[in-house]
Design a protein around this motif. Structure first.
Motif, short mmCIF file in Angstrom:
data_model
loop_
_atom_site.label_atom_id
_atom_site.label_comp_id
_atom_site.label_asym_id
_atom_site.label_seq_id
_atom_site.Cartn_x
_atom_site.Cartn_y
_atom_site.Cartn_z
N PHE A 128 -2.68 9.18 5.60
CA PHE A 128 -1.51 9.69 6.31
C PHE A 128 -0.40 9.97 5.31
O PHE A 128 -0.25 9.26 4.32
N LEU A 129 0.40 10.99 5.60
CA LEU A 129 1.57 11.31 4.79
C LEU A 129 2.76 11.33 5.75
O LEU A 129 2.95 12.29 6.50
N ILE A 130 3.51 10.24 5.73
CA ILE A 130 4.64 10.11 6.65
C ILE A 130 5.86 10.80 6.05
O ILE A 130 6.33 10.42 4.98
N ILE A 154 9.17 10.07 2.04
CA ILE A 154 7.76 10.44 2.18
C ILE A 154 6.92 9.24 1.74
O ILE A 154 7.09 8.73 0.64
N VAL A 155 6.03 8.80 2.62
CA VAL A 155 5.18 7.64 2.32
C VAL A 155 3.73 8.00 2.58
O VAL A 155 3.41 8.61 3.61
N ASP A 156 2.85 7.67 1.63
CA ASP A 156 1.42 7.89 1.87
C ASP A 156 0.78 6.54 2.20
O ASP A 156 1.02 5.54 1.55
N LYS A 167 8.26 11.80 -8.07
CA LYS A 167 7.94 12.84 -7.10
C LYS A 167 7.09 12.24 -5.99
O LYS A 167 6.39 11.24 -6.19
N PRO A 168 7.12 12.82 -4.79
CA PRO A 168 6.39 12.26 -3.65
C PRO A 168 4.89 12.54 -3.72
O PRO A 168 4.44 13.45 -4.42
N ALA A 169 4.13 11.75 -2.96
CA ALA A 169 2.70 12.00 -2.80
C ALA A 169 2.54 13.26 -1.95
O ALA A 169 3.46 13.69 -1.24
N GLY A 188 0.81 -1.21 0.00
CA GLY A 188 0.00 0.00 0.00
C GLY A 188 0.84 1.25 0.00
O GLY A 188 1.93 1.30 0.55
N GLY A 189 0.34 2.29 -0.66
CA GLY A 189 1.03 3.57 -0.64
C GLY A 189 2.22 3.65 -1.58
O GLY A 189 2.61 2.68 -2.23
N THR A 190 2.81 4.84 -1.64
CA THR A 190 3.98 5.10 -2.47
C THR A 190 5.13 5.53 -1.58
O THR A 190 5.00 6.46 -0.78
#
Length: 302
Positions: free
Chosen positions: A125-127, A115-117, A259-261, A102-104
């Motif tokens: 959440f955007l870590i 950066i992880v969504d 590029k990040p989420a 899950g997530g990018t």
């Protein structure tokens, strides 16, 4: 060992240093289910048929395919998109997220930031945090992965509390007799109370990571949050999970924007871990009472 399919092997320094250099690596991730099945098999309420179904579901959940798009300084690591299987909503989706899916996952080696969504029960959440610092020890040992010569590196790391793959099944046989007697007393006085299988799990503080990197591809990137070696990491093994590159394409005509989420509630890794721990406690409480059955549902606080 599955061979790497090489679409391009032009390894000139000018090729790597080109402004538009980009590559894509496909990784197969497999996590041993032995610990999990040992914990489940001790539950008398689970029939052989139920256990077989759980084994099949576990296998699917613990075998994943990821794609890493990378350039000279940054990368995006994402699970290969698949149609949601039945039962992958709600608690199932949370478990997927807690097992690396899950997530990018965006890593910037130059800024030393990731950066992880993540989305859990409809809450995004955007870590955002600093990349972990690995004290890699270059071992000198080498092996072939596909057409590439890779070198071994190891590091001792602190385990993530929000990654369910890090949990180990506690070996009750190693407990002393006093603890065994105490446990039996508790069982005798609380037969009507339903226990929770998570009581038999423990989280080690540290883990040893073994990575195999390829100096022929001089970018300090790798799968998940692994990075910092003098070459692309093609394989990682933490003792339970093996992540192995199965396909590698360099400088394809099709470019991907790295590029990040940007969507989600911004939190640090520590804050996210605390949220997951809280929800796991809620799950334990909801599944430990009489008549709770296999109920695994709870709501995310807004």
């Amino acid at each position: 060992m599955k061979k790497i399919i090489v679409a391009s092997i032009l390894m000139f320094s000018g090729f790597i240093n080109a402004q538009n250099f980009q590559g894509v690596a496909v990784y197969e991730s497999k996590t041993s289910t032995a610990d999990f099945m040992r914990g489940i098999s001790g539950n008398r309420e689970i029939t052989p048929e139920m256990q077989k179904q759980m084994e099949e579901r576990m296998k699917k959940m613990f075998e994943k395919t990821f794609v890493l798009n990378f350039d000279k300084t940054a990368s995006i690591y994402k699970e290969e998109e698949k149609l949601d299987a039945p039962g992958q909503q709600g608690g199932g989706r949370m478990m997927m997220s807690m097992m690396g899916g899950g997530g990018t996952f965006y890593k910037n080696a130059k800024d030393k930031q990731y950066i992880v969504d993540k989305e859990i029960f409809g809450k995004e959440f955007l870590i955002k945090d600093s990349l972990p610092k690995y004290n890699w020890k270059l071992e000198g040992e080498s092996k072939q992965i596909g057409n590439y010569t890779c070198f071994k590196a190891t590091a001792v790391v602190k385990v993530s509390e929000s990654d369910f793959r890090n949990f180990r099944f506690r070996n009750r046989n190693n407990e002393n007799k006093e603890d065994e007697k105490k446990s039996e007393t508790i069982k005798d006085t609380a037969k009507a109370k339903k226990t929770n299988f998570t009581d038999d799990w423990e989280l080690p503080k540290e883990n040893t990571i073994t990575a195999w990197y390829c100096p022929e591809i001089p970018v300090n990137q790798g799968p998940e949050n692994y990075w910092g070696l003098p070459g692309l990491i093609l394989e990682v093994n933490d003792g339970k999970t093996v992540i192995l590159c199965s396909k590698l394409v360099l400088n394809s005509k099709e470019k991907v924007e790295i590029k990040p989420a940007t969507k989600g509630k911004v939190v640090t890794q520590k804050e996210y871990d605390e949220t997951i721990k809280k929800k796991m406690e809620e799950m334990r409480e909801m599944n430990s009472g009489p008549g709770s059955g296999n109920r695994m549902q709870f709501r995310m606080s807004r």
